[in-house]
Design an enzyme around this catalytic site. Sequence first.
Site, mmCIF file in Angstrom:
data_model
loop_
_atom_site.group_PDB
_atom_site.id
_atom_site.type_symbol
_atom_site.label_atom_id
_atom_site.label_comp_id
_atom_site.label_asym_id
_atom_site.label_seq_id
_atom_site.Cartn_x
_atom_site.Cartn_y
_atom_site.Cartn_z
ATOM 1 N N LYS A 43 1.013 -1.249 -0.070
ATOM 2 C CA LYS A 43 0.000 -0.187 -0.092
ATOM 3 C C LYS A 43 0.972 1.282 -0.005
ATOM 4 O O LYS A 43 1.901 1.279 0.657
ATOM 5 C CB LYS A 43 -0.925 0.062 1.274
ATOM 6 C CG LYS A 43 -1.749 1.183 1.309
ATOM 7 C CD LYS A 43 -2.830 0.963 2.701
ATOM 8 C CE LYS A 43 -3.810 2.105 2.848
ATOM 9 N NZ LYS A 43 -4.661 1.844 4.037
ATOM 10 N N SER A 120 -9.454 1.359 3.360
ATOM 11 C CA SER A 120 -8.479 2.430 2.253
ATOM 12 C C SER A 120 -7.500 1.473 1.629
ATOM 13 O O SER A 120 -6.766 1.963 0.554
ATOM 14 C CB SER A 120 -7.945 3.406 2.849
ATOM 15 O OG SER A 120 -7.083 2.813 3.931
ATOM 16 N N SER A 144 -9.536 -0.905 7.389
ATOM 17 C CA SER A 144 -9.163 -0.597 5.944
ATOM 18 C C SER A 144 -8.484 -1.800 5.224
ATOM 19 O O SER A 144 -8.008 -1.862 4.247
ATOM 20 C CB SER A 144 -8.092 0.478 5.930
ATOM 21 O OG SER A 144 -8.856 1.708 6.159
#
Length: 441
Positions: A43, A120, A144
Site C-alpha cells: 500500500k 482504504s 481498511s
Amino acid sequence: MAQPTAKCEDCGAFIKRFILCPPSPALPPSPALPLHGLTFAVKDIFDIEGHVTGFGNPDWARTHVPATSTAPTVLALLEAGATCVGKTIMDEMAYSINGENKHYGTPINVCAPDRVPGGSSSGSAVAVAAGLVDFSLGTDTGGSVRVPASYCGIFGFRPSHVVVSTSKVIPMAQSFDTVGWFARDPMTISKVGHVLLPLPGATNVELTHFIIANDCFKYLGSLGEQISHIVAKSVEVSFGSHLITNKNLGNYIYEKVSLPREFLSNASGSQASTIPALEAVSFAMRLLQRFEFMINHGKWLESVKPNIGPGISERIMEALASTDDNVDSCMKLKSELKDALTSLLGDYGVLAIPTVPGPPPKLNQDSTTLEDFRAKAFSLLAVAGLSGFCQISVPLGLHNGLPVSVSLIARHGADYFLLNLVQTFYQTLKEQAAVVWEFGL
C-alpha cells in the site's frame, strides 16, 4: 508465484510498478526461506527507499520527498524471500472504507466489477484477489484491511494493536493503526504472520469456547442466519458443539462497560438502525480517530489545502474541527472494552461477527445513501478496533453472485492462535458454505 488473471491485466491496483528482490545471499537462494518464490505488493502508505510515499493524494506526493529508508515490515518480507512488485492505490489519506479514489481511479473488484473494492487498502486487496501477487500489505485503522478483504472475497488479517511495527508507515490515528495483510488462502496469510508477528507464538493450544454474536448477524437479515449457521456447523464438525455459545454482544458490552451518556445519546439519536452499545463504541473510536488525525496532519492540510475527493473531504473537515474534549472518556472506554472482551474470550476463545453488514455497495453511490450501511459497518469494525484485538476476515464464497465473509476475533496477543485456528477449519467452513449456498437452510 502468482499469475495475472484473464479478467484484467492490472485491474487498476497499482500506482507504481517496480521490483524489489530479496537480499542476495552468500549462497544460492534457499527454498527454506518461509516466503521464497512469493510476490507481494505494498500500500502507498509504507516508505520504500527512493520512492515518494503518496498517501493516496497527488498533493501529498507533490509536497513530500522520496523516502530515505524502507519500512521494517517490508524489509522483513524481503528478507524472508518474497519479492515486492510495486505500490498499490489507496483511498486518500486512508480516510475511507469504499476504495474509490478520484485522482488515481478505483481498482476493479474482480469478484463484483460493479461494486466498490473497499478501502482504504483497495489496491492491495485487488492485487491479491486478481492473482497479481500472492499476498499484500495494507493498513487497518478503522477497517481498511478487513473491509476490502470482505468485499473482494479474500482473507484479510488485522493483528493485535502494536504487535507489528508501524515504523516508516504514515500514521492515520496511532491508537488504532495496524499493519495488516491479505492473501487468497489461509496457509499464505499464516506464513506472512509468522514473518511479521513477534516470536514465540502460541503453539498446540486448543479452542476453549466459540461465541456467535447473534445480534450482530441480525444486521444481515436472512443472510446473517445463513452465515451464523455455516459457522456453527463448522465449529461443531471441527471442534464439537459443546464449545458454541450464542450471545447478544451489545447487551454484554452495555452491562460490562461504562458507556458515557452522551455517547449513548448519540447512538439513540442516530438515523441508523444500529445496536446502541456498539454504536457508542464506534462513536468513541471515531472521535479519538478524528482528533489524532488532526494532530498528525492538520498543519499540512491547512497550509497546502489539498484537492480531496467527495466524502473524504467532509470527514477531514470534521477532523480539523475536533477537540480534545472527549479524549479522556474515549481512552477510558477503550480500556474498559478491552478488559470486558478479555474476560469474555479468555485466553483461547473466539468471537464470530459479520465483517460488514452486507455485500459491497455499488460504485459511485452518493455518500448520504450509505450512511446506514457505514454506521452499521463501523459498529462492527469498532469491536476489534477499539479493543485492539486481532481479527481475520474469512471468505465464504459467493452468494447470489456477491462475496460473503465472516470475521473471527481473538484476544490481544492471540494472533498465532487465530491464524492457526483458521487453517484448521477453513476447509470445513468452505464445505458448509457451499451446501448452504446451494440448498439453503
